[in-house]
Design an enzyme around this catalytic site. Structure first.
Site, PDB file in Angstrom:
ATOM      1  N   ASP A 158      -8.321  -0.457  -5.295  1.00  0.00           N
ATOM      2  CA  ASP A 158      -9.656  -0.530  -4.719  1.00  0.00           C
ATOM      3  C   ASP A 158      -9.852  -1.877  -4.019  1.00  0.00           C
ATOM      4  OD1 ASP A 158     -12.839  -1.093  -5.344  1.00  0.00           O
ATOM      5  OD2 ASP A 158     -12.486   1.024  -4.951  1.00  0.00           O
ATOM      6  N   HIS A 196     -10.453   8.249  -9.681  1.00  0.00           N
ATOM      7  CA  HIS A 196     -10.279   6.979  -8.985  1.00  0.00           C
ATOM      8  C   HIS A 196      -9.646   5.908  -9.871  1.00  0.00           C
ATOM      9  CE1 HIS A 196     -11.151   3.745  -6.174  1.00  0.00           C
ATOM     10  NE2 HIS A 196     -11.899   3.120  -7.067  1.00  0.00           N
TER      11      HIS A 196
END
Length: 304
Positions: free
Chosen positions: A119, A284
């Site tokens: 990320d 995620h």
């Protein structure tokens, strides 16, 4: 949401030592967990949003068997320093944060190292690979696109998934006030909706993430704001110049490229000629949801 536990000990990566290491002449220190043999090849692991270095706890413990593993909190996150955002927008530019990481590795005895990021940490890793190609031997990115492509693909209703990016890109003041009104609700939202594996983030780690974010609203906003301005300028200059990541690169992503109608692997190949790209079936937070799969992918990369 899990309530914060007053007075509870801060979770740590078992078997790792912790230190605060200066990375700039101006006195910015990064808080880092370090494990494994310092004589072994180094691997630096950079966390994402809204997490800290703790997201790597499973992967780091495995890699430390045969690597020197360095897990910092990024500038502005966790227990690392959080300098005030300067008017020029460079304080949290990925170029600045990447220089922190290179300085951290050097302070721990490594001129060259492998680098993996998730990320926000992946955006720092990409910039480190572009700016410091002689330092970064291998690069892994987990569940993110390079900055220019990230902004380009978010169009129409598909951009709703990135509402937080548009909010935090606004001028200083409004986003900080809005998020500070209910930081646990804001940051906890992403921990809830981005995970496909309830329980992957245990209550003590979740509480640590929320506590860290609560104490870092201005710097987290500044990090994301930089991605809309300074980082776009830097990436655009590299795109025009034809610069690319020359080291072996591995990318793990959810299959949201297919869901949103773009070729994620194709976008990545413009930046990384020596690319391995694969999709994963977890959510995620893949280093916490599927740590064995992530560790195997990193070991495959390091063997290239």
């Amino acid at each position: 949401m899990t309530p914060d536990t007053a007075g509870a000990p801060e979770p740590r990566i078992e078997g790792f030592r912790y230190d605060r290491i200066p990375v700039t002449d101006g006195g910015v220190h990064l808080h880092a967990a370090v494990g494994g043999d310092p004589g072994r090849p180094a691997v630096v692991l950079l966390h994402g949003f809204p997490q800290t270095h703790l997201m790597w706890r499973h992967v780091a413990a495995d890699l430390a068997a045969d690597h020197h593993v360095i897990c910092p909190d990024l500038r502005g996150y966790g227990a690392s320093d959080k300098p005030a955002e300067a008017a020029d927008g460079q304080t949290y530019a990925k170029r600045t944060m990447a220089a922190d990481v290179v300085a951290l590795a050097r302070a721990l005895g490594h001129e060259r190292f492998a680098l993996a990021g998730h990320d926000r940490g992946a955006l720092v890793a990409i910039r480190a690979g572009l700016d410091h190609p002689d330092a970064v031997t291998h690069l892994a990115s987990l569940d993110v696109l390079p900055t220019l492509d990230m902004w380009d693909v978010m169009r129409g209703t598909s951009a709703a998934v990135g509402f937080h990016l548009y909010l935090m890109a606004q001028p200083p003041g409004l986003p900080e006030r809005m998020i500070s009104a209910d930081p646990d609700g804001f940051f906890g939202h992403f921990l809830d909706v981005w995970s496909a594996s309830p329980g992957a983030v245990p209550p003590d780690v979740r509480a640590a993430y929320l506590r860290a974010c609560r104490e870092a609203v201005p710097s987290i906003v500044a990090d994301v704001r930089a991605s809309a301005f300074a980082d776009v300028e830097h990436d655009t200059a590299d795109r025009i110049a034809g610069n690319a990541l020359r080291m072996p690169v591995a990318v793990l992503q959810q299959d949201w490229g297919a869901a949103l109608g773009f070729d994620a692997a194709g976008l990545w190949r413009r930046w990384a000629p020596d690319l391995t790209h694969r999709t994963v079936s977890c959510g995620h937070f893949m280093a916490e949801e599927a740590p064995k799969e992530v560790t195997a992918a990193l070991r495959d990369l390091l063997a290239r």
